[in-house]
Design a protein around this motif. Sequence first.
Motif, mmCIF file in Angstrom:
data_model
loop_
_atom_site.group_PDB
_atom_site.id
_atom_site.type_symbol
_atom_site.label_atom_id
_atom_site.label_comp_id
_atom_site.label_asym_id
_atom_site.label_seq_id
_atom_site.Cartn_x
_atom_site.Cartn_y
_atom_site.Cartn_z
ATOM 1 N N GLY A 103 4.997 -2.806 20.259
ATOM 2 C CA GLY A 103 3.912 -3.897 19.858
ATOM 3 C C GLY A 103 3.470 -4.176 18.684
ATOM 4 N N THR A 104 3.517 -2.802 17.643
ATOM 5 C CA THR A 104 2.726 -2.735 16.604
ATOM 6 C C THR A 104 3.922 -3.060 15.503
ATOM 7 O OG1 THR A 104 3.329 -0.356 16.331
ATOM 8 C CG2 THR A 104 1.197 -1.077 17.313
ATOM 9 N N LYS A 105 5.264 -3.431 15.570
ATOM 10 C CA LYS A 105 6.325 -3.479 14.736
ATOM 11 C C LYS A 105 6.155 -5.003 14.286
ATOM 12 C CE LYS A 105 11.313 -2.643 14.072
ATOM 13 N NZ LYS A 105 11.608 -4.173 13.992
ATOM 14 N N TYR A 106 6.358 -5.507 13.023
ATOM 15 C CA TYR A 106 6.499 -6.603 12.470
ATOM 16 C C TYR A 106 7.510 -6.427 11.352
ATOM 17 C CZ TYR A 106 3.552 -5.246 8.457
ATOM 18 O OH TYR A 106 3.254 -4.374 7.221
ATOM 19 N N GLU A 107 7.944 -7.859 10.827
ATOM 20 C CA GLU A 107 8.634 -7.945 9.925
ATOM 21 C C GLU A 107 7.985 -8.137 8.542
ATOM 22 O OE1 GLU A 107 11.333 -7.926 7.432
ATOM 23 O OE2 GLU A 107 12.120 -7.946 9.498
ATOM 24 N N TRP A 113 12.740 -2.059 5.727
ATOM 25 C CA TRP A 113 12.300 -0.850 6.253
ATOM 26 C C TRP A 113 11.680 -1.318 7.440
ATOM 27 C CZ3 TRP A 113 11.757 -0.463 1.259
ATOM 28 C CH2 TRP A 113 12.514 0.561 0.307
ATOM 29 N N PRO A 114 11.739 -0.673 8.622
ATOM 30 C CA PRO A 114 11.046 -0.954 9.927
ATOM 31 C C PRO A 114 9.751 -0.541 9.621
ATOM 32 C CG PRO A 114 12.763 0.561 10.458
ATOM 33 C CD PRO A 114 13.071 0.584 8.976
ATOM 34 N N SER A 115 8.677 -1.473 9.851
ATOM 35 C CA SER A 115 7.363 -1.741 9.245
ATOM 36 C C SER A 115 6.511 -1.815 10.775
ATOM 37 C CB SER A 115 7.057 -2.592 8.406
ATOM 38 O OG SER A 115 7.830 -2.342 7.122
ATOM 39 N N PHE A 116 5.330 -0.987 10.770
ATOM 40 C CA PHE A 116 4.389 -1.111 11.811
ATOM 41 C C PHE A 116 3.028 -1.201 11.243
ATOM 42 C CE2 PHE A 116 8.187 1.359 12.583
ATOM 43 C CZ PHE A 116 8.540 1.057 13.971
ATOM 44 N N ALA A 154 3.314 14.363 13.241
ATOM 45 C CA ALA A 154 2.439 15.400 13.401
ATOM 46 C C ALA A 154 2.832 16.567 14.217
ATOM 47 C CB ALA A 154 1.117 14.769 14.257
ATOM 48 N N ARG A 155 3.911 16.313 14.839
ATOM 49 C CA ARG A 155 4.658 17.694 15.387
ATOM 50 C C ARG A 155 5.523 18.323 14.610
ATOM 51 N NH1 ARG A 155 8.090 16.176 20.461
ATOM 52 N NH2 ARG A 155 6.013 15.930 21.452
ATOM 53 N N CYS A 156 6.570 17.924 13.849
ATOM 54 C CA CYS A 156 7.568 18.909 13.208
ATOM 55 C C CYS A 156 7.347 18.457 11.631
ATOM 56 C CB CYS A 156 8.802 18.283 13.480
ATOM 57 S SG CYS A 156 9.518 16.735 13.035
ATOM 58 N N GLN A 157 6.454 17.907 11.306
ATOM 59 C CA GLN A 157 5.992 17.398 9.950
ATOM 60 C C GLN A 157 7.163 16.625 8.989
ATOM 61 O OE1 GLN A 157 2.819 18.394 8.789
ATOM 62 N NE2 GLN A 157 2.721 18.440 10.697
ATOM 63 N N GLY A 158 8.157 16.301 9.746
ATOM 64 C CA GLY A 158 9.285 15.168 9.291
ATOM 65 C C GLY A 158 8.583 14.352 8.366
ATOM 66 N N HIS A 159 9.278 13.968 7.395
ATOM 67 C CA HIS A 159 8.926 12.873 6.362
ATOM 68 C C HIS A 159 9.449 11.684 7.139
ATOM 69 C CE1 HIS A 159 8.429 10.338 2.842
ATOM 70 N NE2 HIS A 159 9.606 10.044 2.913
ATOM 71 N N LEU A 160 8.522 10.602 7.174
ATOM 72 C CA LEU A 160 8.957 9.374 7.878
ATOM 73 C C LEU A 160 8.836 8.200 6.833
ATOM 74 C CD1 LEU A 160 6.653 9.734 10.906
ATOM 75 C CD2 LEU A 160 9.134 10.286 10.872
ATOM 76 N N GLY A 161 7.848 8.289 5.929
ATOM 77 C CA GLY A 161 7.836 7.169 5.097
ATOM 78 C C GLY A 161 6.354 7.284 4.409
ATOM 79 N N HIS A 162 5.997 5.861 4.182
ATOM 80 C CA HIS A 162 4.682 5.823 3.368
ATOM 81 C C HIS A 162 4.045 4.640 4.063
ATOM 82 C CE1 HIS A 162 7.208 7.810 0.438
ATOM 83 N NE2 HIS A 162 5.953 8.230 -0.024
ATOM 84 N N VAL A 163 2.631 4.651 3.936
ATOM 85 C CA VAL A 163 1.676 3.594 4.426
ATOM 86 C C VAL A 163 1.077 2.941 3.230
ATOM 87 C CG1 VAL A 163 -0.249 5.264 4.911
ATOM 88 C CG2 VAL A 163 -0.230 3.052 6.060
ATOM 89 N N PRO A 213 -0.726 -6.552 8.054
ATOM 90 C CA PRO A 213 -1.142 -7.592 8.788
ATOM 91 C C PRO A 213 -2.556 -7.064 9.500
ATOM 92 C CG PRO A 213 0.447 -6.676 10.221
ATOM 93 C CD PRO A 213 0.719 -6.002 8.910
ATOM 94 N N ALA A 214 -3.386 -7.934 10.292
ATOM 95 C CA ALA A 214 -4.419 -7.804 10.995
ATOM 96 C C ALA A 214 -3.721 -6.984 12.250
ATOM 97 C CB ALA A 214 -5.262 -8.776 11.454
ATOM 98 N N PRO A 215 -4.233 -5.895 12.912
ATOM 99 C CA PRO A 215 -5.679 -5.858 12.945
ATOM 100 C C PRO A 215 -5.994 -4.707 12.110
ATOM 101 C CG PRO A 215 -5.009 -4.767 14.888
ATOM 102 C CD PRO A 215 -3.651 -5.759 14.316
ATOM 103 N N THR A 216 -5.024 -3.916 11.406
ATOM 104 C CA THR A 216 -5.483 -2.614 10.695
ATOM 105 C C THR A 216 -5.378 -3.141 9.384
ATOM 106 O OG1 THR A 216 -3.246 -2.124 10.512
ATOM 107 C CG2 THR A 216 -4.366 -1.293 12.357
#
Length: 138
Positions: A66-70, A75-78, A104-113, A118-121
């Motif tokens: 529900g937090t995914k958007y185009e 790249w997949p974005s949330f 947060a568990r395995c420290q694997g690199h996922l991407g960047h923020v 978009p709203a709400p964040t």
Amino acid sequence: MDVSDDQAARGAAQTEDEWRSRLSPAQYRVLREHGTERPGTSPLNQEKRAGTFVCAGCGQPLFDSGTKYESGSGWPSFFAPIEGAVETKTDRSHFMTRTEVHCARCQGHLGHVFDDGPAPTGLRYCMNGVSLGFEPQD
């Protein structure tokens, strides 16, 4: 990728040889060596079903569908992670300052923020698809 409860619990306790044996070369390059996949190459860009995006390294739930958007980035974005699922740190590579996102568990690199979402964040969690798995909602 199926991850056993034991493997998930050990997460960051994996040796580099164990990571290499469990991950594909592309997953290893992104998750363990902070690589980036080419934009537009992840099948998860088109994933529209309800479910949860998880860490390809340890199975940790990271993002609700529900937090995914185009975002148009390729790249997949949330706009928000699951609470407590990711951590961030400053990345000063490539002659710029960005905020790196990792599991947060395995420290694997996922991407960047980034702060152009978009709203709400107002945030765009721009994730490498190869660092993610998808578990459809039943």
